[in-house]
Design an enzyme around this catalytic site. Structure first.
Site, mmCIF file in Angstrom:
data_model
loop_
_atom_site.group_PDB
_atom_site.id
_atom_site.type_symbol
_atom_site.label_atom_id
_atom_site.label_comp_id
_atom_site.label_asym_id
_atom_site.label_seq_id
_atom_site.Cartn_x
_atom_site.Cartn_y
_atom_site.Cartn_z
ATOM 1 N N ASN A 152 39.722 34.660 11.971
ATOM 2 C CA ASN A 152 39.914 35.570 10.831
ATOM 3 C C ASN A 152 41.351 36.104 10.844
ATOM 4 O O ASN A 152 42.089 35.945 11.830
ATOM 5 C CB ASN A 152 38.843 36.674 10.804
ATOM 6 N N ARG A 163 51.645 35.241 20.815
ATOM 7 C CA ARG A 163 52.084 33.896 21.178
ATOM 8 C C ARG A 163 53.441 33.489 20.600
ATOM 9 O O ARG A 163 53.898 32.374 20.865
ATOM 10 C CB ARG A 163 51.017 32.876 20.746
HETATM 11 C C1 LIG Z 1 52.426 35.403 28.234
HETATM 12 C C2 LIG Z 1 51.001 35.216 28.641
HETATM 13 C C3 LIG Z 1 50.693 34.881 29.957
HETATM 14 C C4 LIG Z 1 49.361 34.708 30.345
HETATM 15 N N1 LIG Z 1 49.095 34.385 31.641
HETATM 16 C C5 LIG Z 1 47.801 34.239 32.039
HETATM 17 C C6 LIG Z 1 47.475 33.921 33.413
HETATM 18 O O1 LIG Z 1 48.345 33.753 34.237
HETATM 19 N N2 LIG Z 1 46.173 33.781 33.741
HETATM 20 C C7 LIG Z 1 45.148 33.956 32.844
HETATM 21 O O2 LIG Z 1 43.983 33.839 33.208
HETATM 22 N N3 LIG Z 1 45.434 34.236 31.538
HETATM 23 C C8 LIG Z 1 46.704 34.385 31.112
HETATM 24 N N4 LIG Z 1 46.981 34.676 29.807
HETATM 25 C C9 LIG Z 1 45.865 34.734 28.836
HETATM 26 C C10 LIG Z 1 45.433 36.191 28.526
HETATM 27 O O3 LIG Z 1 45.001 36.847 29.698
HETATM 28 C C11 LIG Z 1 44.288 36.180 27.485
HETATM 29 O O4 LIG Z 1 43.166 35.524 28.012
HETATM 30 C C12 LIG Z 1 44.667 35.496 26.202
HETATM 31 O O5 LIG Z 1 45.949 35.856 25.790
HETATM 32 C C13 LIG Z 1 43.652 35.867 25.117
HETATM 33 O O6 LIG Z 1 43.949 37.174 24.652
HETATM 34 P P1 LIG Z 1 42.954 38.386 24.643
HETATM 35 O O7 LIG Z 1 41.933 38.289 25.695
HETATM 36 O O8 LIG Z 1 43.766 39.658 24.568
HETATM 37 O O9 LIG Z 1 42.353 38.318 23.188
HETATM 38 P P2 LIG Z 1 41.244 37.511 22.363
HETATM 39 O O10 LIG Z 1 40.282 36.806 23.237
HETATM 40 O O11 LIG Z 1 42.003 36.740 21.337
HETATM 41 O O12 LIG Z 1 40.527 38.728 21.677
HETATM 42 C C14 LIG Z 1 41.233 39.555 20.753
HETATM 43 C C15 LIG Z 1 41.034 41.009 21.110
HETATM 44 O O13 LIG Z 1 39.638 41.318 21.023
HETATM 45 C C16 LIG Z 1 39.324 42.272 22.023
HETATM 46 N N5 LIG Z 1 38.349 41.698 22.963
HETATM 47 C C17 LIG Z 1 37.959 40.372 23.026
HETATM 48 N N6 LIG Z 1 37.032 40.219 23.974
HETATM 49 C C18 LIG Z 1 36.835 41.440 24.531
HETATM 50 C C19 LIG Z 1 36.003 41.927 25.582
HETATM 51 N N7 LIG Z 1 35.181 41.148 26.261
HETATM 52 N N8 LIG Z 1 36.068 43.235 25.879
HETATM 53 C C20 LIG Z 1 36.881 44.069 25.204
HETATM 54 N N9 LIG Z 1 37.720 43.683 24.206
HETATM 55 C C21 LIG Z 1 37.686 42.392 23.877
HETATM 56 C C22 LIG Z 1 40.607 42.638 22.742
HETATM 57 O O14 LIG Z 1 41.197 43.736 22.110
HETATM 58 C C23 LIG Z 1 41.457 41.414 22.535
HETATM 59 O O15 LIG Z 1 42.839 41.663 22.633
HETATM 60 C C24 LIG Z 1 48.306 34.864 29.387
HETATM 61 C C25 LIG Z 1 48.623 35.190 28.079
HETATM 62 C C26 LIG Z 1 49.951 35.368 27.692
HETATM 63 C C27 LIG Z 1 50.261 35.715 26.248
#
Ligand SMILES: Cc1cc2nc3c(=O)[nH]c(=O)nc-3n(C[C@H](O)[C@H](O)[C@H](O)COP(=O)(O)OP(=O)(O)OC[C@H]3O[C@@H](n4cnc5c(N)ncnc54)[C@H](O)[C@@H]3O)c2cc1C
Length: 202
Positions: A152, A163
């Site tokens: 969405n 990103r």
């Molecule tokens: C520069 C960078 C480096 C990274 N390095 C690593 C790494 O080394 N190892 C690793 O494992 N991952 C890494 N990640 C991935 C990161 O940890 C997230 O898994 C990924 O960016 C998805 O984002 P998100 O979980 O914030 O949001 P999404 O899954 O897109 O969800 C969007 C938003 O919904 C809310 N939300 C979703 N699910 C929940 C929940 N269960 N509880 C509460 N709120 C929720 C949050 O506000 C979240 O921001 C990296 C990401 C970036 C951008």
């Protein structure tokens, strides 16, 4: 071995005016207010106030080509729905890969020779009757991956902001930048508050 360029393409034929009108219609229920015939202004006001849940009423689907590593990163976004090319079920005759070294000719030469060996090893397994789901264990992270991702507008804004940042991998920034450009073209009000990202060419 074939070198594939990463890309992101919107597959929906969207009507921007209808999308903005839908968001306005949903958003106005909170005050039971009447439309003033300027949905764009209403949507701008919602975003400015942080009332972004209303944007969740509209989803878009993108066809994305990237490598397996970037696919794994993209599919961490839990509020987006991915459907991904399977290395279990696809039997590759020729491996398709994304070049991780487009600006480093020396590393690229080295990488190309490693990829040729990789392709040969995969083919040895397949020719020997090994199933693709097992032969894939020798495939590289730079293997081309194709996916459809539906999200969405609120989640798309979130993904773009996260990103396109300099902290993200260049190929990820390129994909997110393409999605941003598509939205700038089709639905500018949805992304106009997101600052211009430094273009990330591969
Ligand atoms: C520069 C960078 C480096 C990274 N390095 C690593 C790494 O080394 N190892 C690793 O494992 N991952 C890494 N990640 C991935 C990161 O940890 C997230 O898994 C990924 O960016 C998805 O984002 P998100 O979980 O914030 O949001 P999404 O899954 O897109 O969800 C969007 C938003 O919904 C809310 N939300 C979703 N699910 C929940 C929940 N269960 N509880 C509460 N709120 C929720 C949050 O506000 C979240 O921001 C990296 C990401 C970036 C951008």
């Amino acid at each position: 071995m074939k070198i594939i360029e990463p890309s992101a393409m919107l597959i929906d034929n969207i009507n921007p005016a209808e999308i903005l009108a839908k968001i306005e219609r949903c958003g106005r229920v909170s005050h039971l207010s009447e439309s003033k015939g300027k949905p764009e202004e209403f949507v701008r006001m919602l975003i400015k106030r942080g009332h972004e849940s209303v944007l969740e009423h509209v989803s878009l689907t993108f066809h994305i080509i990237c490598d397996r590593a970037i696919m794994a990163e993209l599919t961490r976004h839990r509020l987006a729905s991915p459907t991904v090319e399977s290395t279990r079920f696809v039997k590759y005759k020729e491996i398709e890969v994304v070049n991780p070294f487009p600006n480093d000719p020396i590393a690229e030469t080295f990488w190309r020779s490693i990829m040729k060996v990789t392709e040969k090893n995969y083919q040895l397994f397949i020719d020997g009757g090994v199933k693709p789901e097992d032969a894939r264990s020798v495939l590289p992270l730079c293997l081309k991956s194709e996916l459809y991702m539906t999200a969405n507008l609120r989640e798309l804004r979130y993904i773009i902001k996260l990103r396109t940042s300099k902290a993200a991998h260049p190929q990820m920034r390129f994909i997110a930048g393409q999605i941003l450009n598509i939205l700038r073209d089709k639905l500018p009000v949805i992304v106009e508050d997101i600052k211009e990202v430094e273009s990330c060419s591969l």
